[in-house]
Design a protein around this motif. Structure first.
Motif, PDB file in Angstrom:
ATOM      1  N   ALA B 227       0.834  -1.206   0.000  1.00  0.00           N
ATOM      2  CA  ALA B 227       0.000   0.000   0.000  1.00  0.00           C
ATOM      3  C   ALA B 227       0.868   1.256   0.000  1.00  0.00           C
ATOM      4  CB  ALA B 227      -0.933  -0.009   1.210  1.00  0.00           C
ATOM      5  N   ALA B 228       1.980   1.217   0.755  1.00  0.00           N
ATOM      6  CA  ALA B 228       2.873   2.381   0.803  1.00  0.00           C
ATOM      7  C   ALA B 228       3.475   2.624  -0.576  1.00  0.00           C
ATOM      8  CB  ALA B 228       3.970   2.171   1.855  1.00  0.00           C
ATOM      9  N   GLN B 229       3.889   1.553  -1.224  1.00  0.00           N
ATOM     10  CA  GLN B 229       4.496   1.705  -2.553  1.00  0.00           C
ATOM     11  C   GLN B 229       3.474   2.175  -3.587  1.00  0.00           C
ATOM     12  OE1 GLN B 229       6.660  -2.173  -2.794  1.00  0.00           O
ATOM     13  NE2 GLN B 229       8.491  -0.896  -2.953  1.00  0.00           N
ATOM     14  N   ALA B 230       2.200   1.870  -3.325  1.00  0.00           N
ATOM     15  CA  ALA B 230       1.137   2.345  -4.216  1.00  0.00           C
ATOM     16  C   ALA B 230       0.704   3.769  -3.864  1.00  0.00           C
ATOM     17  CB  ALA B 230      -0.055   1.389  -4.154  1.00  0.00           C
ATOM     18  N   GLY B 231       1.338   4.365  -2.828  1.00  0.00           N
ATOM     19  CA  GLY B 231       1.083   5.773  -2.534  1.00  0.00           C
ATOM     20  C   GLY B 231       0.089   6.029  -1.408  1.00  0.00           C
ATOM     21  N   ASP B 232      -0.325   5.008  -0.684  1.00  0.00           N
ATOM     22  CA  ASP B 232      -1.262   5.200   0.420  1.00  0.00           C
ATOM     23  C   ASP B 232      -0.569   5.970   1.555  1.00  0.00           C
ATOM     24  OD1 ASP B 232      -3.983   4.013   1.678  1.00  0.00           O
ATOM     25  OD2 ASP B 232      -2.394   3.981   3.202  1.00  0.00           O
ATOM     26  N   ALA B 233      -1.115   7.127   1.910  1.00  0.00           N
ATOM     27  CA  ALA B 233      -0.438   8.025   2.857  1.00  0.00           C
ATOM     28  C   ALA B 233      -0.318   7.399   4.249  1.00  0.00           C
ATOM     29  CB  ALA B 233      -1.178   9.357   2.945  1.00  0.00           C
ATOM     30  N   PHE B 234      -1.371   6.748   4.700  1.00  0.00           N
ATOM     31  CA  PHE B 234      -1.330   6.112   6.015  1.00  0.00           C
ATOM     32  C   PHE B 234      -0.282   4.998   6.049  1.00  0.00           C
ATOM     33  CE2 PHE B 234      -2.872   2.457   8.565  1.00  0.00           C
ATOM     34  CZ  PHE B 234      -2.671   3.000   9.823  1.00  0.00           C
ATOM     35  N   ALA B 235      -0.271   4.159   5.008  1.00  0.00           N
ATOM     36  CA  ALA B 235       0.696   3.059   4.959  1.00  0.00           C
ATOM     37  C   ALA B 235       2.125   3.606   4.908  1.00  0.00           C
ATOM     38  CB  ALA B 235       0.421   2.169   3.752  1.00  0.00           C
ATOM     39  N   LEU B 236       2.308   4.680   4.172  1.00  0.00           N
ATOM     40  CA  LEU B 236       3.623   5.325   4.105  1.00  0.00           C
ATOM     41  C   LEU B 236       4.075   5.788   5.477  1.00  0.00           C
ATOM     42  CD1 LEU B 236       3.662   7.550   0.903  1.00  0.00           C
ATOM     43  CD2 LEU B 236       5.541   6.101   1.702  1.00  0.00           C
ATOM     44  N   GLU B 237       3.160   6.379   6.216  1.00  0.00           N
ATOM     45  CA  GLU B 237       3.488   6.875   7.552  1.00  0.00           C
ATOM     46  C   GLU B 237       3.872   5.712   8.473  1.00  0.00           C
ATOM     47  OE1 GLU B 237       0.198   8.867   9.565  1.00  0.00           O
ATOM     48  OE2 GLU B 237       1.096   8.152  11.447  1.00  0.00           O
ATOM     49  N   VAL B 238       3.080   4.641   8.416  1.00  0.00           N
ATOM     50  CA  VAL B 238       3.338   3.470   9.258  1.00  0.00           C
ATOM     51  C   VAL B 238       4.696   2.859   8.907  1.00  0.00           C
ATOM     52  CG1 VAL B 238       2.604   1.084   9.705  1.00  0.00           C
ATOM     53  CG2 VAL B 238       0.914   2.939   9.702  1.00  0.00           C
ATOM     54  N   TRP B 239       4.945   2.720   7.604  1.00  0.00           N
ATOM     55  CA  TRP B 239       6.203   2.109   7.158  1.00  0.00           C
ATOM     56  C   TRP B 239       7.403   2.968   7.559  1.00  0.00           C
ATOM     57  CZ3 TRP B 239       7.865  -2.430   6.157  1.00  0.00           C
ATOM     58  CH2 TRP B 239       9.057  -2.633   5.460  1.00  0.00           C
ATOM     59  N   ASP B 240       7.256   4.270   7.393  1.00  0.00           N
ATOM     60  CA  ASP B 240       8.373   5.150   7.725  1.00  0.00           C
ATOM     61  C   ASP B 240       8.664   5.131   9.224  1.00  0.00           C
ATOM     62  OD1 ASP B 240      10.352   7.091   6.700  1.00  0.00           O
ATOM     63  OD2 ASP B 240       9.377   8.381   8.182  1.00  0.00           O
ATOM     64  N   GLU B 241       7.598   5.064  10.021  1.00  0.00           N
ATOM     65  CA  GLU B 241       7.815   5.001  11.467  1.00  0.00           C
ATOM     66  C   GLU B 241       8.564   3.724  11.850  1.00  0.00           C
ATOM     67  OE1 GLU B 241       4.994   6.035  15.049  1.00  0.00           O
ATOM     68  OE2 GLU B 241       4.991   3.869  14.730  1.00  0.00           O
ATOM     69  N   ALA B 242       8.174   2.601  11.261  1.00  0.00           N
ATOM     70  CA  ALA B 242       8.857   1.331  11.553  1.00  0.00           C
ATOM     71  C   ALA B 242      10.332   1.429  11.152  1.00  0.00           C
ATOM     72  CB  ALA B 242       8.165   0.190  10.817  1.00  0.00           C
ATOM     73  N   CYS B 243      10.598   2.014   9.998  1.00  0.00           N
ATOM     74  CA  CYS B 243      11.984   2.122   9.518  1.00  0.00           C
ATOM     75  C   CYS B 243      12.784   3.097  10.383  1.00  0.00           C
ATOM     76  CB  CYS B 243      12.015   2.551   8.054  1.00  0.00           C
ATOM     77  SG  CYS B 243      11.409   1.263   6.948  1.00  0.00           S
ATOM     78  N   ARG B 244      12.114   4.092  10.940  1.00  0.00           N
ATOM     79  CA  ARG B 244      12.786   5.020  11.852  1.00  0.00           C
ATOM     80  C   ARG B 244      13.231   4.277  13.112  1.00  0.00           C
ATOM     81  NH1 ARG B 244      10.379   8.819  15.287  1.00  0.00           N
ATOM     82  NH2 ARG B 244       8.369   8.394  14.325  1.00  0.00           N
ATOM     83  N   TYR B 245      12.348   3.479  13.680  1.00  0.00           N
ATOM     84  CA  TYR B 245      12.744   2.686  14.856  1.00  0.00           C
ATOM     85  C   TYR B 245      13.859   1.703  14.507  1.00  0.00           C
ATOM     86  CZ  TYR B 245       9.243   4.496  18.059  1.00  0.00           C
ATOM     87  OH  TYR B 245       8.521   5.312  18.883  1.00  0.00           O
ATOM     88  N   LEU B 246      13.780   1.103  13.329  1.00  0.00           N
ATOM     89  CA  LEU B 246      14.846   0.179  12.934  1.00  0.00           C
ATOM     90  C   LEU B 246      16.168   0.921  12.743  1.00  0.00           C
ATOM     91  CD1 LEU B 246      12.905  -2.160  10.477  1.00  0.00           C
ATOM     92  CD2 LEU B 246      13.937  -2.816  12.671  1.00  0.00           C
ATOM     93  N   GLY B 247      16.103   2.145  12.211  1.00  0.00           N
ATOM     94  CA  GLY B 247      17.318   2.947  12.041  1.00  0.00           C
ATOM     95  C   GLY B 247      17.954   3.279  13.381  1.00  0.00           C
ATOM     96  N   VAL B 248      17.113   3.660  14.338  1.00  0.00           N
ATOM     97  CA  VAL B 248      17.620   3.947  15.689  1.00  0.00           C
ATOM     98  C   VAL B 248      18.153   2.664  16.326  1.00  0.00           C
ATOM     99  CG1 VAL B 248      16.937   4.664  18.021  1.00  0.00           C
ATOM    100  CG2 VAL B 248      16.241   6.014  16.026  1.00  0.00           C
ATOM    101  N   ALA B 249      17.488   1.537  16.076  1.00  0.00           N
ATOM    102  CA  ALA B 249      18.000   0.252  16.579  1.00  0.00           C
ATOM    103  C   ALA B 249      19.399  -0.002  16.027  1.00  0.00           C
ATOM    104  CB  ALA B 249      17.052  -0.880  16.178  1.00  0.00           C
TER     105      ALA B 249
END
Lengths: 325, 325
Positions: B227-249
């Motif tokens: 959904a994020a890759q298809a441009g869904d704004a909510f999915a993009l937000e969720v995915w980016d938040e997960a990747c932010r936590y993984l980056g901090v990890a």
């Protein structure tokens, strides 16, 4: 004559050198001013002189000394025996201390950073004795850490493992001089506890500490402990917050390194049980109940001697493992 | 005939067994259903049968097999060769798998947990090959981790080191079934990404994902990526938040273990560069600039084979170090 190792703990202010027996007991010790500004050659000359002086005091031959361990502030390379640079040794850059001391003393020399030698001292002859997995967190000015896993110092590829003070515990939190935000060290190192308490007092927080601040004295974590123990509500809040972060740090150390013993060291441990009981409380409160793998949290047994004993211990360990003859 | 080691990766659903050469190449492989409910004796019988079957296929003698490495979900003891219990192997309790398999096959047997064998596989023959310090973070359902330091698996006193998914990153944050609050795993494991996204959609968040949810389908992290890759704004937000936590990890892994290579593994890595580029971005953004000791972050090279290869690799390592004859 039983053989001895030399341990040298180089700080920004003082150099401590000691002759240390195979059981971790100090046979003789001497402290001199570092005078780091004179440059590394002069300081290495001093250190070689200290080795001679200590030998002379005990009337022992060079052949009875098995090696020399040196701890200094980093970043440095244990593998290469080189201090890259150091905030506490201004102007020192890529100093080949292992080579320099071998040339001066004829002794095989091991270099490591101050947090690692302190942790190794506690592991070898202090609060972590008889355990194989020990973590020591040094609450000096900053928050240093050394990790012993299965009897070995954890170093990592860049020789920079155990920089636990810079793990991020508050995303987007307080700015740290390291360039990150929300580093653990910002919330519970003695220097930062005092710094943020001072800011709040200057912003008008009511506290008995404002008298000290008003007199222009520097605020220390010791002042906060004293005020908290005297019942100052603000100081109590500040102290409890610091201990909460330290308790959570212990949870994270448990999950990362899974030590048997977790040693609290450094000047802040002068608070004794007032530190230990609160950190232990917060550790228990925040920690999982999936399994019982909590470390025993203890206060340092060696105090300020941990570094010099641990440095000598590294020489003993290198000898016992055949790294030095 | 070149000698081979057996690797067995026991999951809740399947058992994968393979014969693996000294260079980490799989010579022959077989997958069967675990049927864990039949109990450990029946499953160990199956595993012994798999070893025989694989030998038969390649027509090699027992003497040409150097040993057997087994990975299972934990908690378990590598030292004792015992599975204490496992969420994925219901009813298994204190199973002496090392002894049981030695009796059945005559092969010296090494037991370790699934996160460690996967990390060891990547270190030995995968994305971390040629490095000595490798951390692998497995994003399967939860967040597992294995740490290789100076060529050895970091275990800790309670054999529970590297439980990085349960380091606390948000004090007082989301409740974790482990009993803690704010565990890393709650913010970026595939299962929890989907879980919290589902909650928000059920609370009325606008997203193309609500169609799936409306149909009663289970939401997965894969759906969120799509959904994020298809441009869904909510999915993009969720995915980016997960990747932010993984980056901090990744920042925290850098400071704790200081690896040369940090491997991302598990089903979530099917997102490929859509995961890697974002995690790398957040790692760089949050990381210090005091020194250049960042690990290279890579996607797993062995994929689902990492476990079975790593299990065999443990047998090879034990042989090379003389632990097994």
């Amino acid at each position: 004559m039983d053989k001895l190792a030399v341990g040298i703990d180089v700080g920004g202010t003082n150099i401590v050198a000691a002759l240390v027996a195979a059981d971790g007991q100090i046979a003789e010790q001497w402290t001199r001013a570092t005078g780091a500004a004179r440059g590394p050659e002069a300081v290495m000359d001093d250190m070689a002189e200290m080795v001679d002086e200590l030998r002379g005091r005990l009337k022992i031959a060079v052949d009875d000394i098995i090696g020399l361990g040196i701890g200094t502030p980093g970043p440095l390379s244990h593998r290469d025996g080189v201090i890259h640079r150091s905030a506490n040794l201004p102007g020192w850059k890529d100093v080949h201390i292992r080579r320099g001391m071998l040339e001066r003393t004829g002794l095989p020399t091991i270099l490591d950073n101050d947090a690692n030698i302190a942790a190794f001292g506690e592991y070898w002859a202090g609060a972590g004795k008889q355990a194989r997995d020990v973590v020591a967190m040094t609450l000096g000015t900053g928050l240093g850490m050394g990790v012993i896993t299965n009897g070995e110092i954890l170093r990592g590829h860049f020789e920079n493992a155990g920089e636990f003070g810079h793990t991020i515990v508050e995303m987007g939190g307080r700015e740290c001089p390291c360039g990150q935000r929300g580093c653990l060290e910002q919330y519970c190192s003695p220097g930062n506890i005092a710094k943020y308490a001072l800011e709040r007092i200057q912003q008008g927080e009511a506290s008995s500490l404002s008298d000290l601040v008003g007199k222009g004295e520097a605020l220390t974590s010791r002042d906060i402990v004293d005020a908290a123990q005297a019942g100052d509500a603000f100081a109590l809040e500040v102290w409890d917050e610091a201990c909460r972060y330290l308790g959570v740090a212990c949870v994270n150390i448990q999950h990362c390194f899974n030590p048997q013993i977790l040693v609290l060291a450094g000047g802040m441990t002068k608070a004794g049980d007032y530190l230990l009981s609160r950190v232990t409380h917060h550790h228990k409160h925040h920690c999982w109940n999936l399994m019982d793998d909590a470390p025993e949290i203890r206060i340092s047994a060696l105090g300020n001697d941990a570094g010099v004993i641990g440095a000598a211990g590294l020489a003993w360990a290198a000898r016992n493992s055949g790294v030095i003859a």
